[in-house]
Design an enzyme around this catalytic site. Structure first.
Site: not given
Length: 291
Positions: A52, A110
């Site tokens: 991110y 992730h």
């Protein structure tokens, strides 16, 4: 914490059931502003990730808000390019430095790609060392999860997957919760796809409770014992997303929402080889070339 209910994970740690997601806020000043605002609005579960590119906002927002570190439940995620034991071990220390903290409450793999087992061993080692308090997964299907559980001593505490009214993942949610693995929803609003906020069924339910469609969706997830992390950079929307604990959906309303399920991801299929190559291929090549 706040008045947000918590869920007890299989390792005994408690996680707030509603949090603030930081996906798609890559600009540092925007991330700091949104996160400071979220903390001031009472959010205590914060969800970020290496990919991110906004982990650095955490320590600054925490300082701005005056909220104590021990009162915040911080989640981050290990990206595919760090999915091996050696790379993950190094990345965890780098993440701690970037986040400005000496521990992470929850760290997830992730994506189910790369050297998953090596990366999982690194997360488990970091947990034993006190750098991470709980470890879990993101975007793992039940078969991949089972292989990991059977092959490793350290059981995942949580799996974060796409869940929204268009893609309800009923069987997978039942599977994970049945194995005492908490389920957390990403993209609860399907990022607005399918004109979700104007759906007649959801609008009718919202009107019945004098709430918004967004609040109904979040309440629907909470009533399924799912953790949810909506994102908004707007102060009023952040407050609105928090205001879901003073009403309850009826069985009939839950059933009406169940019939909205389209049975497919609103984004992409994690099992599609073309998708894996297109979205994750470059990160996997970086991992391979660095080993």
């Amino acid at each position: 914490m706040s008045n947000i209910p918590t869920i007890t994970l299989n390792d005994g740690n408690k996680i707030p059931q509603l949090g603030f997601g930081m996906y798609q806020i890559p600009k540092h000043e925007d991330a700091v502003k949104a996160l400071t605002q979220a903390l001031n609005n009472g959010y205590r579960l914060i969800d970020t990730a290496e990919v991110y590119q906004n982990q650095g906002a955490f320590q600054e927002a925490l300082k701005n808000s005056g909220v104590k570190r021990e009162d915040v439940y911080l989640t981050t995620k290990l990206w595919v390019s760090n999915a091996s034991f050696a790379k993950a071990e190094k990345a965890i220390d780098e993440d701690l430095k970037e986040l400005g903290t000496d521990y992470i409450d929850l760290m997830l793999l992730h994506q189910p790609y790369g050297d998953v087992y090596g990366a999982w061993n690194a997360l488990a080692a970091a947990k034993r060392a006190g750098k991470i308090r709980s470890i879990g997964l993101s975007n793992f299907y039940p078969d991949l999860y089972m292989n990991l559980e059977l092959a490793h001593e350290d059981k995942p505490a949580l799996n974060q997957i796409e869940i929204n009214p268009w893609f309800q993942q009923t069987n997978d949610v039942k599977f994970f919760q049945g194995r005492d693995v908490a389920v957390e929803a990403w993209a609860p609003f399907a990022e607005g796809k399918g004109d979700i906020f104007n759906n007649e069924v959801l609008k009718e339910i919202a009107e019945n409770h004098h709430k918004t469609v967004g609040q109904v969706i979040l309440r629907w997830l909470v009533q399924r014992s799912i953790i949810v992390i909506p994102k908004s950079v707007h102060d009023e929307r952040q407050k609105e997303n928090m205001d879901i604990f003073d009403f309850e959906l009826t069985r009939e309303e839950m059933e009406k929402i169940r019939h909205l399920d389209k049975g497919g991801s609103q984004f992409f299929d994690h099992r599609d080889p073309a998708v894996i190559d297109d979205i994750f291929g470059e990160s996997l090549k970086q991992l391979r070339d660095s080993e």
